[in-house]
Design an enzyme around this catalytic site. Structure first.
Site, PDB file in Angstrom:
ATOM      1  N   TYR A  90      46.656  49.958  33.044  1.00  7.47           N
ATOM      2  CA  TYR A  90      45.930  51.226  33.043  1.00  7.47           C
ATOM      3  C   TYR A  90      46.695  52.404  33.654  1.00  7.47           C
ATOM      4  O   TYR A  90      46.964  53.395  32.988  1.00  7.47           O
ATOM      5  CB  TYR A  90      44.590  51.062  33.776  1.00  7.47           C
ATOM      6  CG  TYR A  90      43.664  50.099  33.087  1.00  7.47           C
ATOM      7  CD1 TYR A  90      43.148  50.383  31.820  1.00  7.47           C
ATOM      8  CD2 TYR A  90      43.321  48.887  33.672  1.00  7.47           C
ATOM      9  CE1 TYR A  90      42.317  49.495  31.167  1.00  7.47           C
ATOM     10  CE2 TYR A  90      42.487  47.991  33.026  1.00  7.47           C
ATOM     11  CZ  TYR A  90      41.991  48.298  31.773  1.00  7.47           C
ATOM     12  OH  TYR A  90      41.176  47.421  31.115  1.00  7.47           O
ATOM     13  N   PRO A 103      36.277  51.854  26.622  1.00  9.72           N
ATOM     14  CA  PRO A 103      35.320  51.216  25.717  1.00  9.72           C
ATOM     15  C   PRO A 103      33.951  51.871  25.854  1.00  9.72           C
ATOM     16  O   PRO A 103      33.678  52.565  26.848  1.00  9.72           O
ATOM     17  CB  PRO A 103      35.275  49.767  26.213  1.00  9.72           C
ATOM     18  CG  PRO A 103      35.602  49.869  27.667  1.00  9.72           C
ATOM     19  CD  PRO A 103      36.524  51.046  27.824  1.00  9.72           C
ATOM     20  N   HIS A 329      37.892  52.279  32.080  1.00  3.66           N
ATOM     21  CA  HIS A 329      38.060  50.829  32.145  1.00  3.66           C
ATOM     22  C   HIS A 329      38.837  50.309  33.355  1.00  3.66           C
ATOM     23  O   HIS A 329      38.806  49.116  33.652  1.00  3.66           O
ATOM     24  CB  HIS A 329      38.765  50.377  30.862  1.00  3.66           C
ATOM     25  CG  HIS A 329      38.419  48.988  30.419  1.00  3.66           C
ATOM     26  ND1 HIS A 329      37.767  48.071  31.218  1.00  3.66           N
ATOM     27  CD2 HIS A 329      38.640  48.345  29.248  1.00  3.66           C
ATOM     28  CE1 HIS A 329      37.612  46.939  30.555  1.00  3.66           C
ATOM     29  NE2 HIS A 329      38.129  47.082  29.364  1.00  3.66           N
ATOM     30  N   SER A 445      38.487  36.306  31.649  1.00  2.45           N
ATOM     31  CA  SER A 445      38.166  36.642  33.037  1.00  2.45           C
ATOM     32  C   SER A 445      38.779  35.644  34.009  1.00  2.45           C
ATOM     33  O   SER A 445      38.687  34.433  33.815  1.00  2.45           O
ATOM     34  CB  SER A 445      36.648  36.669  33.221  1.00  2.45           C
ATOM     35  OG  SER A 445      36.324  36.805  34.584  1.00  2.45           O
ATOM     36  N   SER A 545      38.005  41.099  21.614  1.00  4.48           N
ATOM     37  CA  SER A 545      37.170  40.771  22.766  1.00  4.48           C
ATOM     38  C   SER A 545      35.769  40.403  22.299  1.00  4.48           C
ATOM     39  O   SER A 545      35.214  41.060  21.432  1.00  4.48           O
ATOM     40  CB  SER A 545      37.088  41.965  23.715  1.00  4.48           C
ATOM     41  OG  SER A 545      36.431  41.609  24.901  1.00  4.48           O
ATOM     42  N   GLN A 546      35.238  39.343  22.894  1.00  3.89           N
ATOM     43  CA  GLN A 546      33.843  39.019  22.644  1.00  3.89           C
ATOM     44  C   GLN A 546      32.997  39.712  23.711  1.00  3.89           C
ATOM     45  O   GLN A 546      33.258  39.576  24.895  1.00  3.89           O
ATOM     46  CB  GLN A 546      33.596  37.514  22.714  1.00  3.89           C
ATOM     47  CG  GLN A 546      32.110  37.192  22.613  1.00  3.89           C
ATOM     48  CD  GLN A 546      31.814  35.714  22.574  1.00  3.89           C
ATOM     49  OE1 GLN A 546      31.306  35.214  21.592  1.00  3.89           O
ATOM     50  NE2 GLN A 546      32.122  35.010  23.634  1.00  3.89           N
TER      51      GLN A 546
END
Length: 689
Positions: A90, A103, A329, A445, A545-546
């Protein structure tokens, strides 16, 4: 042996009692790196890479030196990769935040009958924010626990406490994530309300009393009236935050020359969050249109200036019912955004609007408009920012699609992980479109560790490639039984890599740490990090990404490379929502074509599962009930019309304001930013993460 903590203690979830992130062995990471890259490279490229990797990992070589230094770093830091990862992912990134980084969550279309209805919605939502903030401030938020593999492990909760207390400060070379320190005598809290590109301070506490919903509605109504005053209109300064990070840092320095601007910036940077009251954006509000409007505001002609992209949470309430959340984010991952947003929406459903008698209008001081003094240089920078945002608007190719032929229940019935299954389908879609595999990112994660954020699941596995080739190459003449075996192999490989990632043993963070440590030690950049294969490995043409939700909404984001796709998906029991993005100026990508291939792939894989399941059931004819049930399922999804996009107007009209899926799932967590029921069952993440 990898370096890890054997016996972690448990704590409140903040991180103190959690184990440190393990450090994989150098050999394991280098072997896995070669395995992940071999099928993505030409033979010549791979031979060179193999030689470079062997040199790097040689006894007494550069790799061993860097590994020993990383081991020392692990001893001395709460999380050895956190700072490296944050900067790389980032803070060093110079691209503009909208589309490229931030997002969004898109709510179902709201149907406001009158302007006051949208303000009531906003007031109700702010009440929910204040309730949630109270939970955070008192450290009363329930700790998330891992599900699936190593179920019951407490997860790091640090990210939640940055939701309303942090700010991304632009820098000319690197941004800074600023966290507000709690003080003994905190100042009264405030929210910034953006309306018609103007910014207003909404104090949520006056005379030591928190404003109730009636107060909030009164103040929001005052703000909209103040914003309507044409003679008071100031330039749309929020546009500057939509620019590249270096450009915004330079513009901010110019703004800081004036004390009036310093005061305005201070109020914005210290606020809890933004509430953006948007003007109507036009007649057509399909899911795809609402997704685009949430990502970039529609540019300068619409609501593009009605934002302040540096704040972690911006709640957008459009007068036309286009509502959602824009998230910066760097402060937190997708699970935190989803959990907070679901809390708010469930609060709004379960807690009726409390517009009861409260303080009269005269008792509440008017909200304060933030003032700006703009030099000619600022006006010039505003024009440049507006132009660049408009180019972003014109370039985004978005396609939101609701696949209704089946959902995760169908996949689970065939004893497969829904996340792994969908990832294989995404690989098939890309291969159908482009006839090659590419580096793929799926965030996982690592919150089971102190200060854990994410690592990468490399979904473009050799097993997935074998399967997609069998599904697309008619010359191979592979039988259905063989294809089914290949599908199961691909799903097993995906699940195994997922487990490695969530337990801190994947390769991306490790390679990043080795690279950054070499830079820190002022060493010449090791050849492994200059090799073409390393560049290819980090060009994530597929960023996936889910982001599953228990409330009717969906997440989306932009691609991370100019010739790539962003592919976010939300699997529900009987359907899957896909949000696919790309850039129109890339001749290599087309979101509509990708979605078309994705639908075809899902239908083909579903058909394959049914055929193989049917043939295995032919030996069980006596079990008529089982066979009949299976046949009904098969007929049900096959008999539907070829999929329709989620943005059909008629389907929206029947959509209730919010639909709760499973109210008992408020405490979800995730091991993958991805999720999967099988071995990793991580319910949630997205995260993009």
């Amino acid at each position: 042996m990898p370096v890890l903590d054997r016996e972690p203690t448990r704590d409140s979830g903040g991180g103190d009692g959690l184990p440190k992130l393990p450090l994989p062995t150098l050999k394991d990471t280098l072997d896995m790196y070669l395995s992940c890259m071999k099928h993505l490279l030409t033979e010549e490229q791979f031979n060179k890479t193999q030689h470079v990797v062997k040199q790097f990992g040689a006894p007494g070589g550069v790799g061993e030196l860097l590994q020993s230094k990383l081991m020392e770093r692990r001893e001395n830091k709460a999380n050895w990769v956190y700072e490296y990862w944050m900067n790389d992912m980032y803070l060093n990134n110079r691209l503009a935040l909208p589309v490229n980084s931030s997002p969004v969550m898109v709510f179902p279309q709201q149907h406001f009958r009158a302007p006051i209805d949208s303000l009531r919605f906003a007031a109700h939502m702010i009440s929910g924010v204040l309730e949630y903030k109270t939970l955070l401030d008192s450290r009363s938020l329930p700790v998330d626990y891992a599900r699936g593999q190593l179920a019951g492990t407490p997860l790091c909760m640090e990210q939640y406490y940055r939701l309303f207390t942090s700010y991304r400060l632009p820098g000319t070379e690197r941004d800074t994530l600023v966290a507000q320190e709690s003080s003994v005598m905190p100042e009264p809290e405030h929210i910034i309300v953006a309306c018609k590109n103007q910014f207003f301070v909404l104090d949520v506490e006056i005379n030591f009393r928190r404003l109730n919903e009636r107060d909030l509605l009164t103040q929001l109504d005052k703000i909209t009236r103040m914003a309507d005053s044409e003679e008071e209109h100031l330039p749309p300064i929020g546009l500057l935050t939509s620019d590249g990070r270096t450009e915004w840092a330079q513009a901010r320095s110019e703004l800081m020359r004036e004390s009036t601007n310093r005061d305005a910036l201070d109020m914005i940077e210290r606020c809890m969050c933004l509430v953006c009251l948007d003007d109507p954006s036009g007649p057509e509000l399909s899911d795809t249109t609402r997704a685009m409007l949430m990502l970039h505001g529609g540019g300068v002609a619409k609501n593009g200036g009605n934002r302040w992209y540096d704040k972690p949470m911006q709640f957008v309430v459009g007068a036309d019912g286009c509502c959602g959340v824009v998230c910066e984010h760097s402060a937190f991952e997708g699970i935190v955004l989803v959990q907070c947003t679901e809390y708010l929406l469930k609060y709004m459903i379960g807690s009726p609007s409390k517009l009861v008698r409260a303080a009269s209008v005269s008792e509440l001081p008017a909200p304060r408009r933030l003032r700006w003094k703009c030099s000619p240089e600022i006006h010039k920078l505003l024009a440049s920012s507006a132009d660049k945002l408009q180019r972003q608007v014109k370039n985004l190719d978005m396609n939101v699609y609701k696949f209704c032929d089946y959902g995760k229940e169908f996949i689970k019935k065939h004893k497969m992980s829904p996340d792994a299954y969908i990832q294989v389908a995404v690989q098939l879609a890309f291969y159908r479109c482009h006839s090659r595999p590419v580096s793929t990112y799926e965030s996982a994660s690592i919150r089971r560790f102190k200060q854990g954020r994410v690592d990468n699941i490399r979904s473009a596995t050799p097993e997935a490639l074998t399967f997609v080739k069998a599904m697309t190459d008619g010359k191979l003449r592979t039988s259905d039984t063989e294809k089914m075996e290949m599908l199961r192999d691909a799903i097993t490989a995906q699940t195994k890599y997922t487990i490695l990632s969530i337990t801190g043993m994947a390769i991306d963070n490790h390679l990043l740490g080795l690279r950054e440590l070499a830079h820190e030690l002022k060493m010449e950049k090791p050849e492994i990090f200059q090799d073409e294969a390393f560049l290819i490995s980090n060009q994530f043409i597929l960023s996936t990404s889910q982001v599953p939700t228990t409330v009717e909404m969906f997440c989306c984001y932009g691609p991370v490379v100019p010739n790539g796709y962003g592919a976010c998906y939300n699997p529900q029991s009987d359907h899957i929502i896909f949000s696919v993005s790309s850039f129109l100026d890339s001749p290599q990508t087309c979101s509509a074509e990708f979605v078309k291939c994705l639908v075809q792939g899902l239908m083909d894989i579903g058909d394959l599962c049914n055929k193989c399941n049917s043939s295995s059931n032919t030996t069980q004819k006596k079990q008529g009930q089982t066979l009949e049930t299976h046949t009904q399922t098969e007929t049900n999804w096959q008999s539907k019309t070829p999929q329709r996009p989620a943005d059909k107007t008629e389907s929206q009209q029947s959509l209730p304001k919010f639909v709760l899926k499973t109210p008992d799932q408020t405490k979800v967590e995730a091991q993958t930013q991805t999720s999967s029921k099988a071995e990793t069952h991580a319910l949630k993440n997205g995260s993009k993460s």
